[in-house]
Design an enzyme around this catalytic site. Sequence first.
Site, PDB file in Angstrom:
ATOM      1  N   SER A 149     -63.800 -12.868 -71.253  1.00  7.70           N
ATOM      2  CA  SER A 149     -63.909 -14.185 -70.653  1.00  7.70           C
ATOM      3  C   SER A 149     -65.308 -14.799 -70.696  1.00  7.70           C
ATOM      4  O   SER A 149     -65.451 -15.999 -70.492  1.00  7.70           O
ATOM      5  CB  SER A 149     -63.443 -14.097 -69.202  1.00  7.70           C
ATOM      6  OG  SER A 149     -64.354 -13.324 -68.446  1.00  7.70           O
ATOM      7  N   LYS A 153     -73.361 -17.118 -66.861  1.00  4.00           N
ATOM      8  CA  LYS A 153     -71.917 -17.381 -66.823  1.00  4.00           C
ATOM      9  C   LYS A 153     -71.563 -18.139 -65.537  1.00  4.00           C
ATOM     10  O   LYS A 153     -72.147 -17.882 -64.483  1.00  4.00           O
ATOM     11  CB  LYS A 153     -71.164 -16.040 -66.869  1.00  4.00           C
ATOM     12  CG  LYS A 153     -69.654 -16.174 -67.034  1.00  4.00           C
ATOM     13  CD  LYS A 153     -69.016 -14.786 -67.149  1.00  4.00           C
ATOM     14  CE  LYS A 153     -67.514 -14.847 -67.329  1.00  4.00           C
ATOM     15  NZ  LYS A 153     -66.891 -13.521 -67.464  1.00  4.00           N
ATOM     16  N   SER A 189     -64.758  -8.326 -70.595  1.00  8.35           N
ATOM     17  CA  SER A 189     -65.156  -9.732 -70.696  1.00  8.35           C
ATOM     18  C   SER A 189     -66.549  -9.988 -71.270  1.00  8.35           C
ATOM     19  O   SER A 189     -66.857 -11.116 -71.650  1.00  8.35           O
ATOM     20  CB  SER A 189     -65.048 -10.410 -69.330  1.00  8.35           C
ATOM     21  OG  SER A 189     -63.700 -10.694 -69.042  1.00  8.35           O
TER      22      SER A 189
END
Lengths: 464, 463
Positions: free
Chosen positions: A141, A66, A165
């Site tokens: 997210s 990420k 997330s």
Amino acid sequence: MNLEGYTLQLILKEIENGSLSPEDINEFYYKRSVDLNRVLNAYITLLEPEKSRAEGDLKGIAIAIKDNISTKGVRTTCASKMLENYIPPYDATAVSSLKKHGGSLLGKTNMDEFAMGSSGENSAFGPTRNPLNREYVTGGSSSGSAAAVAADMAPIALGSDTGGSVRAPASFTGIVGFKPSYGAISRYGLIAYANSLEVIGILGKSVDDVNILFKMIAGKDPMDSTSVNVELKEKNISKPKILVIKSFVELSADEVKKEFYSSIGKLESAGFEINYADKFSLTDYMLSAYYTIACAEASTNLSRYDGIRYGPKVESAGNWRDYISRARSFFGPEVKARIMMGTFILSAGYYETYYLRALQLRKIIKQEFEKIISNYDAVYVPTMPVLPWRIGNAIEDPKIAYAADVLTVLPNLTGSPAISLPVGKVREFFVGGQFIGLKNEDMKLLKVAEIAEKVLQVKRSGRN
Amino acid sequence: MEEIKVGLEVHVQLVTLRTKLFCSCSSDYRGKPPNVNICPVCTGLPGSMPTLNRKAVEEALKVVLMLNAKPYETSYFFRKTYFYPDLPKNFQITQYDKAGGYPLAHDGSLKLSNGKTVRIERIHLEEDPGRIYYEGSRATARYSLIDYNRSGIALIEIVTAPDMSSPEEARDFVERLTTILSDVGINVKDYEGALRVDVNVSYAGGERVEVKNVTGAASVEKAIVYEMFRQKTMYEKGIKVVRETRAWDEKRRITIASRGKEFEAEYRYMPEPDLPPVTVTESLVQKVKDEIGGSQENRYRELINDGINEELAKKISSDKDLFNIYEKIKFYEPSLKQLAANVLANEISYLKKRYSIKTLPEDVSGLAEILQNYRVIPDHESVVAYLKKWMEGEKVKVSLKTVSAENLHDDIMQIISENYDKIKNLEYNKKFEFLMGILIKKFGKDNKKILVEELTKVLNKTK
């Protein structure tokens, strides 16, 4: 060669018995990612595969990270204009652990800007698209990490979980998303959104896959004072004792509820001991406590972005105040909103009213949760109360938008481990179910999830 | 004169630490090229996290105990948010006594020379920001340059109650504090900018005005004198003194209104989530107590016991380094201790300051040489020159080329009388040879000529 549907475990086995080489594997994921990224927008940065040898536990395999996890020499944007060209001079501890185990870097995945969002739409690089239906959101997210794993653009991925997330996008894309106990994986190098809530998490195709990676990167890190050593020994459980909190399930949409209850039936007939609690008395306060703490921490964490040491060039404006307001105009709207809320919450006179109360609430929530879970191996609730929505159908009222997190914030407030896995199917989408364990008992939780995964056997197309 | 009230916030760098407060970067930043002692933590790079330097807690505790303050068993770090270019995170990690926070220690005291006790409200740990440089002057520089070498250096802040009522008392406070600090090895005088004071002054019960960033005891006094008269003038003209922050202009010796005072009240303190609470156990306090055992009090007592007068004893005991040299000389040649005390308290202490010599040489043989010949070194300037040579680590051999006949006469007479029993029955030549041996040993071969002349004169007279 086609590795569609391959789990990390299977890939490692194939390398071991000589039928696959890490070069072939990395090449496959890279090429597929280049192709699919045009439509899915899962990666912000893709790296051409380097020569790698089948060494270490990861045998040279490249992994998706990420884009809020620092990678030395590889730009790390947080999906923000603010860090569009920021290249960290150091690796996050989790990344150096992966490298030590023979892993390498496949690319940096798209996300909601600074991890603020639950849909994957709040990115300065455009929304991530759901591989199950490209018109729909992936959840966020960690949107790019989820999409990459779900679309076979990566064997496994790292994400981060502040209020769901990792689990939300895992649920929306039909994969496994693991949020370990707070501190189980070092946060050093994870670009902070809300320090006291977040943790690096893992998105994979199976519970075994996240288990494999978890054991490689977990452990106390001298660079992160909040990190801890959680027990990493495999646990043996034959008949998991599960507690279902009904009020959580009742918050969900009908189609979610239906699939979820049907999964309970399957688990029960497979020998799970199912118990029910009517409600968790603090359900109504979880979101308020969560957003108050998260925004407060975010507002100070993000104060460092002033364009001086890194970040976009700001035209000199003469005075400092003018300069700082120009420098900080590079944040996206959601980030600005949360900074403003946090700034308000921490202001003189409001600190006690909001922030201190939220901290007190969190303490009570933690106590109550630990009390109710003490007799069970895990709590079982849906991950998301709704199915993915269409991209662009952004929920205008933030109160309703934030309510999508209502089922995922609890483990962040309590520091408990939680794992989401597909437990049912509605049209092309999956319903994610979430097991929540007791803090620092991550291996026990993984065991429960592993058994549940075997029982439920949720099939997806193109998947072995 | 109307009453003034003065309270101080003294920031002290823990100069005994080799690394910074929250990372392992070197704390030795003075005279270094810009931005060499930096890392992701002290430049606030995204994703970096602070980790506490435990040694800083111990060093701070030494000061806490010396100031009779009480450590809290658990204290917390907070974020103090304000936007400023030298502050890389735009918040400072510090400790706070409100909003559920506790500083490192509370309720200490320091006694002034006039016997008055100044209360110390709290002592806490915090990080130093970086520094802004302007090429040329601030007004003409094209850029503001930032050096982060200082960023993250460990500081303690000592906050007093408004108990001082004159500029002299404030100066005395800083001087006495400086002595106490050097007593536990924190020699702030040797490090530029290691002690910085925010001065709070209120005149005739008016609003308090804070003067930021005053360096050194003398400037503290000057800043208060200026502020006292500024506020007095306003008071007499009937202008209300407003609560504000001002800056001390060292060159012009005035205080000037600061810009940006409006964000004063709004620091948005919140607990630092990346750092666990600081715990101070009883065993840690005991350990620190043991370490600071050799306090000024003990040193003073030893000097008095040696027969050194109070004034000298006070001066020497206030500087650990001077005291160490005194002890060495005493061991080397006990008969020199009185002279050593004199020279240490006066010449050496003066030279140390004058030439900012941080530590005196380990080897005291050079100093012993000077002291042994002290009486025959013809003038004070030469004594000082020899001492300076020794203090700078050079070899010292006292040569008395300039020894004067006048002084020699007395010395020779003394030697004769001291050795009278041995020489009274010797014939002239033997007597001459014997006395010459002693004189050469004392004044060096270089002076042989004048020694022969003078000894001949003396012996001829007494023949």
